[in-house]
Design an enzyme around this catalytic site. Structure first.
Site, PDB file in Angstrom:
ATOM      1  N   ASP A 107       0.818  -1.208   0.000  1.00  0.00           N
ATOM      2  CA  ASP A 107       0.000   0.000   0.000  1.00  0.00           C
ATOM      3  C   ASP A 107       0.856   1.265   0.000  1.00  0.00           C
ATOM      4  OD1 ASP A 107      -2.512  -1.125  -0.060  1.00  0.00           O
ATOM      5  OD2 ASP A 107      -2.772  -1.140   2.111  1.00  0.00           O
ATOM      6  N   TYR A 165       6.847  -9.727   6.957  1.00  0.00           N
ATOM      7  CA  TYR A 165       6.823  -8.286   7.186  1.00  0.00           C
ATOM      8  C   TYR A 165       7.341  -7.972   8.582  1.00  0.00           C
ATOM      9  CZ  TYR A 165       3.850  -7.255   3.112  1.00  0.00           C
ATOM     10  OH  TYR A 165       3.354  -7.101   1.837  1.00  0.00           O
TER      11      TYR A 165
END
EC number: 5.4.99.12
Length: 285
Positions: free
Chosen positions: A64, A125
């Site tokens: 994003d 992540y």
């Protein structure tokens, strides 16, 4: 959808990193917004002198706006003659053409059956946050979230353990039409470093939209004492969005690494991933 490379083309793997602060995410968008995909495809067009041809990239994880990457992976199919001319020069030429907030670190011919997106077996992540009363080190302000309540990392880890495994993460995802929210969360753990920064490591076979940032939002609510350690698990079991689960800001999130199986298992993994789900078309995490 076949992963056979068209005759006359070579599949090329690119490993890259970027600072997402000034990007509107990975994927190209209408309206001229700046994206990582757009910058790399423009650079490829320039260095290969392919004025009217765009060699489109397929990425392991669409990030994003504001999300960073240290270990992103993508592939592109190039004509055999272009690859033959560029293979020894492409890395340096891209370095000379790309802006400073995105770097390609490795360029190599991909093994048979490789697909940057569907061959991946996990994505890892890291989300970084500090509860330092004074705030975030100015040199880290684009990569670390400030949480202005003291955080108990032990209780956050206790809550995180209850989320591991294969579940329907609908309560922590932004729904996308035609996309499943079933994922296997392989690791979710938090550790406070000597500098006071808390790093959450999150690894799964794949992530649906807003999943990582929603999970972190729930754990922060536990860590600062607003909810008990059992609350994130109860939200997961309920299967619906809870208004108390906040999607934390994107700048603390970095895609650290993408894992792939051995070369001989790539095609099988690719087929398995396609059969199990349709991945969201928009950004991740």
């Amino acid at each position: 959808m076949s992963d056979e490379v068209e005759p006359g083309y070579v599949r090329v793997r690119l490993d890259l990193s970027y600072d997402g602060s000034e990007f509107s995410g990975w994927a190209k968008q209408a309206g001229g917004r700046r994206t990582v995909q757009g910058e790399i495809e423009d650079a490829l067009r320039t260095v290969t002198r392919s004025r009217d041809v765009t060699y489109e990239l397929t990425v392991a994880g669409r990030t994003d706006a504001g999300v960073h990457a240290r270990g992103q992976v993508t592939h592109v199919d190039l004509p055999v003659e272009v690859w033959g001319e560029q293979r020894g020069k492409l890395l340096k030429r891209l370095a000379g053409r790309l802006p400073r907030d995105v770097r390609v670190w490795a360029v190599r011919e991909a093994p048979s059956g490789f697909n940057a997106r569907f061959s991946a077996v996990w994505r890892r992540y890291a989300y970084r946050v500090t509860d330092n009363p004074g705030g975030v080190d100015p040199l880290l302000r684009s990569h670390v979230l400030w949480h202005d309540w003291p955080l108990d990392v032990d209780v956050m880890n206790e809550a995180a353990e209850r989320l591991l495994g294969e579940h329907d993460f609908a309560a922590y995802c932004k729904k996308r039409e035609g996309a499943t929210t079933i994922r296997t969360l392989q690791e979710l753990s938090l550790e406070r470093g000597s500098d006071g920064i808390i790093t959450a490591t999150v690894r799964a076979d794949a992530f649906c939209h807003n999943m990582v940032r929603s999970l972190i939002g729930a754990l922060l609510f536990v860590g600062d004492g607003h909810r008990g350690a059992d609350w994130p698990g109860k939200v997961l079991a309920a299967g619906v969005r809870d208004s108390a689960v906040h999607v934390v800001r994107p700048h603390g999130l970095t895609l650290e690494e993408v894992g792939y199986p051995a070369d001989e298992l790539l095609a099988a993994r690719n087929k398995e991933a396609r059969n199990r789900r349709t991945l969201p078309g928009a950004g991740c995490c």
